[in-house]
Scaffold this active site. Structure first.
Site, PDB file in Angstrom:
ATOM      1  N   LYS A  85       4.899  -5.482   2.234  1.00  0.00           N
ATOM      2  CA  LYS A  85       5.198  -4.075   1.971  1.00  0.00           C
ATOM      3  C   LYS A  85       6.158  -3.643   3.061  1.00  0.00           C
ATOM      4  CE  LYS A  85       3.322   0.610   1.750  1.00  0.00           C
ATOM      5  NZ  LYS A  85       2.137   1.493   1.962  1.00  0.00           N
ATOM      6  N   TYR A  88       1.998  -5.615   5.831  1.00  0.00           N
ATOM      7  CA  TYR A  88       2.597  -4.283   5.863  1.00  0.00           C
ATOM      8  C   TYR A  88       3.416  -4.135   7.143  1.00  0.00           C
ATOM      9  CZ  TYR A  88       2.630   0.866   5.313  1.00  0.00           C
ATOM     10  OH  TYR A  88       2.978   2.183   5.166  1.00  0.00           O
TER      11      TYR A  88
END
Length: 301
Positions: A173, A145
């Site tokens: 992400k 992320y």
């Protein structure tokens, strides 16, 4: 499964449309397991094929490891194999992240979401070693992320290429939003790419993203599925139309923040998940009226 214009890699591990699910609390602020199961079932039955638990929108900073695992087990019991369960396992403490990763794996998670260590501002070597250490703790695939607005330090392109060589790092992400740079990285790394910022969901699909991890998906899961499906089938005009329809929710999220938007919006839809824990606060009455207006414009109320 995607068979058209969208990228296919990562679907087996992370799905296509994920919701970063809120953690429900009762009137006393305690974890509400039944509400969590109800919400998970609602999202999955309306087109969501992956749920992120104990992420930022799940109020990970203010929930204990025990609460995180209890919710994960309960949601797993509720939805079974009908959706991928991605457990948040990211902190700014590598040892704590390893503990969280192992506990999540034992509780039945299908994959892990690991954020760049925040607040500590590690070097790129520190970032690499953090992800490497967590990735070696379990046999679950990891989505890295990258969210500089919260972590301060971005994952540099060279570091992402190094991470891509680790066997269990499978996806990103992206809440950095640099589509130009990511276009090259998608091709170079072979990692599955997921939009981590709702305003950019449709643009990300156009450059090779597999899907998105959404907050507004709490309130408009069917619309997100329809947008994805239309893009995948080449119905670009319809996909753009749906993207524009979702704009009021995107604006509301920018005003309220993801947790407050999702919890207040679900309440307006008749799905009670409680209020946020401090330091996040529920919207004011005037903010709720503005949210009601935006949800009506979008057609989800």
């Amino acid at each position: 499964m995607s068979t058209g214009l969208t990228a296919n890699n990562g679907i087996e591990e992370f799905g296509t449309i994920a919701v970063a699910m809120v953690t429900p609390f009762d009137a006393n602020g305690a974890l509400d397991i039944k509400a969590g199961q109800k919400l998970a079932a609602h999202l999955v039955s309306n087109g969501i094929d992956s749920l992120v638990l104990a992420g930022t929108t799940g109020e990970s900073p203010t929930t204990s490891l025990e609460e995180k695992i209890d919710l994960l087990k309960a949601v797993k019991a509720e939805v079974g194999d009908s959706a991928k369960l991605i457990a948040g396992a990211g902190t700014n403490n590598t040892a704590a992240s390893v503990e969280m990763a192992r506990a999540s794996a034992e509780a039945g998670a299908d994959a892990l979401l690991v954020v760049t260590p925040y607040y500590s501002k590690p070097s790129q070597e520190g970032i690499y070693q953090h992800f490497r250490t967590v990735s070696e703790a379990t046999d679950l695939p990891i989505c890295a992320y990258d969210i500089p607005p919260r972590s301060v330090v971005p994952i540099a392109p060279d570091t992402l290429c190094r991470l891509a060589a680790l066997p269990m790092i499978k996806a990103v992400k992206d809440a950095k939003g640099d589509i130009t740079a990511a276009t090259t990285l998608i091709a170079e790394t072979g990692l599955a790419w997921y939009s981590g910022d709702d305003p950019l969901n449709l643009p990300w699909l156009s450059v090779g993203a597999t899907g998105f991890i959404s907050v507004i998906g709490h309130l408009a899961p069917q619309l997100l599925r329809e947008m994805y499906t239309n893009f995948n089938q080449g119905n670009l005009e319809k996909a753009r139309e749906i993207n524009a329809q979702l704009a009021p929710l995107v604006a509301a999220q920018a005003r309220l923040g993801g947790v407050s938007l999702a919890k207040a919006g679900l309440r307006l839809q008749g799905i009670e998940v409680g209020d946020p824990r401090l330091p996040i606060v529920a919207p004011s009455e005037s903010e709720i009226e503005d949210l009601r207006r935006d949800m009506n414009k979008t057609g989800v109320l």
